[in-house]
Design a protein around this motif. Structure first.
Motif, PDB file in Angstrom:
ATOM      1  N   GLU A  71       1.659  23.560  35.467  1.00 50.32           N
ATOM      2  CA  GLU A  71       2.560  24.697  35.287  1.00 50.32           C
ATOM      3  C   GLU A  71       4.006  24.231  35.117  1.00 50.32           C
ATOM      4  O   GLU A  71       4.770  24.806  34.324  1.00 50.32           O
ATOM      5  N   VAL A  72       4.398  23.189  35.847  1.00 46.16           N
ATOM      6  CA  VAL A  72       5.757  22.653  35.705  1.00 46.16           C
ATOM      7  C   VAL A  72       5.972  22.120  34.295  1.00 46.16           C
ATOM      8  O   VAL A  72       6.992  22.415  33.652  1.00 46.16           O
ATOM      9  N   ILE A  73       5.004  21.343  33.792  1.00 49.80           N
ATOM     10  CA  ILE A  73       5.124  20.809  32.438  1.00 49.80           C
ATOM     11  C   ILE A  73       5.113  21.927  31.414  1.00 49.80           C
ATOM     12  O   ILE A  73       5.868  21.898  30.419  1.00 49.80           O
ATOM     13  N   ALA A  74       4.285  22.954  31.622  1.00 48.87           N
ATOM     14  CA  ALA A  74       4.258  24.094  30.711  1.00 48.87           C
ATOM     15  C   ALA A  74       5.636  24.739  30.645  1.00 48.87           C
ATOM     16  O   ALA A  74       6.115  25.124  29.564  1.00 48.87           O
ATOM     17  N   GLY A  75       6.299  24.864  31.803  1.00 51.22           N
ATOM     18  CA  GLY A  75       7.628  25.451  31.829  1.00 51.22           C
ATOM     19  C   GLY A  75       8.650  24.610  31.092  1.00 51.22           C
ATOM     20  O   GLY A  75       9.507  25.147  30.360  1.00 51.22           O
ATOM     21  N   LEU A  76       8.582  23.291  31.254  1.00 48.48           N
ATOM     22  CA  LEU A  76       9.509  22.396  30.556  1.00 48.48           C
ATOM     23  C   LEU A  76       9.304  22.456  29.044  1.00 48.48           C
ATOM     24  O   LEU A  76      10.268  22.424  28.268  1.00 48.48           O
ATOM     25  N   MET A  77       8.043  22.558  28.611  1.00 50.90           N
ATOM     26  CA  MET A  77       7.768  22.660  27.177  1.00 50.90           C
ATOM     27  C   MET A  77       8.222  24.004  26.627  1.00 50.90           C
ATOM     28  O   MET A  77       8.797  24.084  25.541  1.00 50.90           O
ATOM     29  N   ALA A  78       7.964  25.073  27.376  1.00 52.41           N
ATOM     30  CA  ALA A  78       8.372  26.405  26.922  1.00 52.41           C
ATOM     31  C   ALA A  78       9.884  26.493  26.775  1.00 52.41           C
ATOM     32  O   ALA A  78      10.392  27.195  25.888  1.00 52.41           O
ATOM     33  N   ALA A  79      10.609  25.761  27.636  1.00 50.69           N
ATOM     34  CA  ALA A  79      12.068  25.771  27.598  1.00 50.69           C
ATOM     35  C   ALA A  79      12.640  24.816  26.555  1.00 50.69           C
ATOM     36  O   ALA A  79      13.855  24.754  26.378  1.00 50.69           O
ATOM     37  N   GLY A  80      11.769  24.070  25.865  1.00 49.04           N
ATOM     38  CA  GLY A  80      12.235  23.130  24.853  1.00 49.04           C
ATOM     39  C   GLY A  80      12.784  21.833  25.413  1.00 49.04           C
ATOM     40  O   GLY A  80      13.402  21.052  24.684  1.00 49.04           O
ATOM     41  N   LYS A  81      12.555  21.583  26.713  1.00 50.41           N
ATOM     42  CA  LYS A  81      13.062  20.354  27.328  1.00 50.41           C
ATOM     43  C   LYS A  81      12.115  19.179  27.167  1.00 50.41           C
ATOM     44  O   LYS A  81      12.528  18.021  27.302  1.00 50.41           O
ATOM     45  N   VAL A  82      10.846  19.456  26.914  1.00 51.86           N
ATOM     46  CA  VAL A  82       9.840  18.414  26.709  1.00 51.86           C
ATOM     47  C   VAL A  82       8.977  18.800  25.517  1.00 51.86           C
ATOM     48  O   VAL A  82       8.494  19.939  25.445  1.00 51.86           O
ATOM     49  N   THR A  83       8.811  17.867  24.597  1.00 47.41           N
ATOM     50  CA  THR A  83       7.935  18.068  23.442  1.00 47.41           C
ATOM     51  C   THR A  83       7.069  16.828  23.263  1.00 47.41           C
ATOM     52  O   THR A  83       7.596  15.713  23.197  1.00 47.41           O
ATOM     53  N   PRO A  84       5.744  16.970  23.200  1.00 46.08           N
ATOM     54  CA  PRO A  84       4.888  15.800  22.994  1.00 46.08           C
ATOM     55  C   PRO A  84       5.203  15.097  21.679  1.00 46.08           C
ATOM     56  O   PRO A  84       5.471  15.739  20.664  1.00 46.08           O
ATOM     57  N   VAL A  85       5.177  13.775  21.725  1.00 53.96           N
ATOM     58  CA  VAL A  85       5.379  12.939  20.543  1.00 53.96           C
ATOM     59  C   VAL A  85       4.021  12.417  20.089  1.00 53.96           C
ATOM     60  O   VAL A  85       3.305  11.793  20.865  1.00 53.96           O
ATOM     61  N   ILE A  86       3.657  12.680  18.856  1.00 49.74           N
ATOM     62  CA  ILE A  86       2.354  12.256  18.323  1.00 49.74           C
ATOM     63  C   ILE A  86       2.555  11.197  17.257  1.00 49.74           C
ATOM     64  O   ILE A  86       3.324  11.386  16.305  1.00 49.74           O
ATOM     65  N   ASP A  87       1.870  10.077  17.423  1.00 53.73           N
ATOM     66  CA  ASP A  87       1.948   8.980  16.463  1.00 53.73           C
ATOM     67  C   ASP A  87       0.906   9.159  15.367  1.00 53.73           C
ATOM     68  O   ASP A  87       1.225   9.282  14.192  1.00 53.73           O
ATOM     69  N   ARG A  88      -0.375   9.196  15.754  1.00 52.25           N
ATOM     70  CA  ARG A  88      -1.463   9.316  14.782  1.00 52.25           C
ATOM     71  C   ARG A  88      -2.475  10.352  15.234  1.00 52.25           C
ATOM     72  O   ARG A  88      -2.584  10.652  16.419  1.00 52.25           O
ATOM     73  N   ARG A  89      -3.222  10.830  14.232  1.00 56.84           N
ATOM     74  CA  ARG A  89      -4.261  11.823  14.478  1.00 56.84           C
ATOM     75  C   ARG A  89      -5.609  11.267  14.012  1.00 56.84           C
ATOM     76  O   ARG A  89      -5.691  10.677  12.936  1.00 56.84           O
ATOM     77  N   TYR A  90      -6.631  11.490  14.804  1.00 59.04           N
ATOM     78  CA  TYR A  90      -7.985  11.075  14.448  1.00 59.04           C
ATOM     79  C   TYR A  90      -8.935  12.238  14.713  1.00 59.04           C
ATOM     80  O   TYR A  90      -8.663  13.101  15.541  1.00 59.04           O
ATOM     81  N   ARG A  91     -10.076  12.225  14.021  1.00 56.26           N
ATOM     82  CA  ARG A  91     -11.153  13.147  14.351  1.00 56.26           C
ATOM     83  C   ARG A  91     -11.943  12.604  15.537  1.00 56.26           C
ATOM     84  O   ARG A  91     -11.848  11.422  15.866  1.00 56.26           O
ATOM     85  N   LEU A  92     -12.743  13.468  16.143  1.00 58.91           N
ATOM     86  CA  LEU A  92     -13.539  13.051  17.288  1.00 58.91           C
ATOM     87  C   LEU A  92     -14.503  11.935  16.913  1.00 58.91           C
ATOM     88  O   LEU A  92     -14.723  11.002  17.695  1.00 58.91           O
ATOM     89  N   ASP A  93     -15.066  11.994  15.707  1.00 56.18           N
ATOM     90  CA  ASP A  93     -16.005  10.949  15.303  1.00 56.18           C
ATOM     91  C   ASP A  93     -15.305   9.652  14.925  1.00 56.18           C
ATOM     92  O   ASP A  93     -15.974   8.664  14.605  1.00 56.18           O
ATOM     93  N   GLN A  94     -13.980   9.617  14.974  1.00 59.72           N
ATOM     94  CA  GLN A  94     -13.213   8.398  14.723  1.00 59.72           C
ATOM     95  C   GLN A  94     -12.659   7.820  16.022  1.00 59.72           C
ATOM     96  O   GLN A  94     -11.697   7.043  16.004  1.00 59.72           O
ATOM     97  N   LEU A  95     -13.260   8.170  17.152  1.00 59.28           N
ATOM     98  CA  LEU A  95     -12.725   7.745  18.438  1.00 59.28           C
ATOM     99  C   LEU A  95     -12.614   6.230  18.551  1.00 59.28           C
ATOM    100  O   LEU A  95     -11.651   5.713  19.123  1.00 59.28           O
ATOM    101  N   ALA A  96     -13.584   5.496  18.025  1.00 56.89           N
ATOM    102  CA  ALA A  96     -13.523   4.033  18.096  1.00 56.89           C
ATOM    103  C   ALA A  96     -12.270   3.515  17.400  1.00 56.89           C
ATOM    104  O   ALA A  96     -11.618   2.577  17.887  1.00 56.89           O
TER     105      ALA A  96
END
Length: 343
Positions: A276-301
């Protein structure tokens, strides 16, 4: 449903299995997104196999921890959530199309300004960062905080959370991640290939060590007499051998006996309160996840292989809603850095 299963030979496979049962206090979530964490590498390891035998757990195990998705159904005693709610959290078995979690588990409503893909990268890394900054380092406004290993999943959350607490943050990272660390709120960024932070002459109230690349003895010259040194659990040793990791942790503990600084080693706990604390920080724009790459589930390896290289900028996301036909392999999609507006 489809799920990534660790089988008896400790290999990872995408299999069709039964949906998990939903107890009276349980919530069944249709998973849209997840992500890779060091803890997810434990079940297929030798230590993980040994622990399953000791605890008499099934030899087949669904992997994964982080998730974000939509509530599909709830148990008869559930009052906080209902079908259709958009949620995110952390629960073992999330590399699957559905995951069952207690209503009181590490589960929270997803902020409207955060996409499923982003929310699916949060639980383990963000709660580790939050507990490092708030609970163990006890960061206060005006504290000078150095984050060693600021560019990975835990590091990018740590920089943002420490900044949101009013700290003066110095981030240590590789040259390719300098701009990212600065955009996340770091007041100063040190490129470790050009400058040795242990010889900077600066003194810090807190050093949060995520990289695990320097010993406590090497770090003491930049620590104030009453400083706190936080060695962050599995994140600090995620790209090294088990014996080397064990030696680094034990060495840090032994050296901590000498000197006035406080030394802390911890493994994060996933709780609903902290979600809930992290949800509040994200809702307030103080924390945003940084994503490098995206994979499908079948590309987990492939996702694990990239993770083990140790160069990810932020988190590695998994799209659980898409799966390629047998034998088909798509290229991962390198992505730009997601930062909050105005930084």
């Amino acid at each position: 449903m489809n799920a990534i299963v660790c089988d008896r030979r400790d290999s990872m496979k995408l299999e069709e299995i039964e949906k998990p049962a939903v107890p009276d206090d349980g919530v069944l979530v249709r998973v849209h997104a997840s992500s890779v964490n060091p803890v997810d590498l434990f079940p297929p390891s030798g230590a993980g196999r040994l622990m399953r035998r000791i605890n008499r757990k099934p030899r087949r195990d669904v992997l994964g921890t982080d998730f974000a998705g939509t509530v599909e159904s709830v148990g008869k005693d559930v009052t906080r959530f209902q079908p259709g709610d958009e949620v995110f959290g952390g629960e073992h078995g999330s590399f699957a199309e559905c995951v069952s979690i207690s209503e009181t588990g590490s589960l929270a409503r997803k902020p409207a300004n955060i996409a499923f893909e982003q929310a699916g990268t949060v639980a383990v890394a963000a709660l580790t960062a939050l507990q490092a900054v708030r609970d163990h380092a006890q960061v206060k406004p005006g504290h000078k905080v150095l984050v060693n290993g600021a560019s990975g999943g835990v590091g990018t959350f740590t920089v943002q959370i420490a900044t949101s607490f009013g700290a003066d943050v110095t981030a240590v990272c590789s040259p390719r991640n300098v701009d990212t660390a600065r955009s996340l709120g770091a007041h100063r960024v040190i490129d470790y290939t050009r400058e040795d932070f242990t010889k900077s002459g600066e003194l810090y109230d807190v050093l949060i060590d995520i990289a695990g690349s320097r010993s406590l003895s090497e770090c003491r010259p930049v620590l104030k007499p009453d400083a706190t040194f936080v060695l962050v659990g599995a994140a600090a040793v995620q790209h090294t051998s088990e014996m080397k990791a064990f030696g680094h942790i034990i060495g840090t503990r032994l050296r901590s006996v000498r000197g006035s600084q406080k030394v802390v080693f911890f493994i994060a706990r996933l709780t609903q309160q902290d979600m809930e604390v992290i949800a509040g920080l994200m809702a307030a724009g103080k924390v945003t996840p940084v994503i490098d790459r995206r994979y499908r589930l079948d590309q987990l390896a492939d996702a694990f292989a990239y993770f083990n290289e140790g160069h990810a900028r932020g988190k590695i996301a998994l799209d659980v809603t898409r799966s390629a036909p047998d034998g088909a392999r798509a290229n991962p999609q390198p992505e730009g850095v997601a930062v909050r507006p105005g930084l």
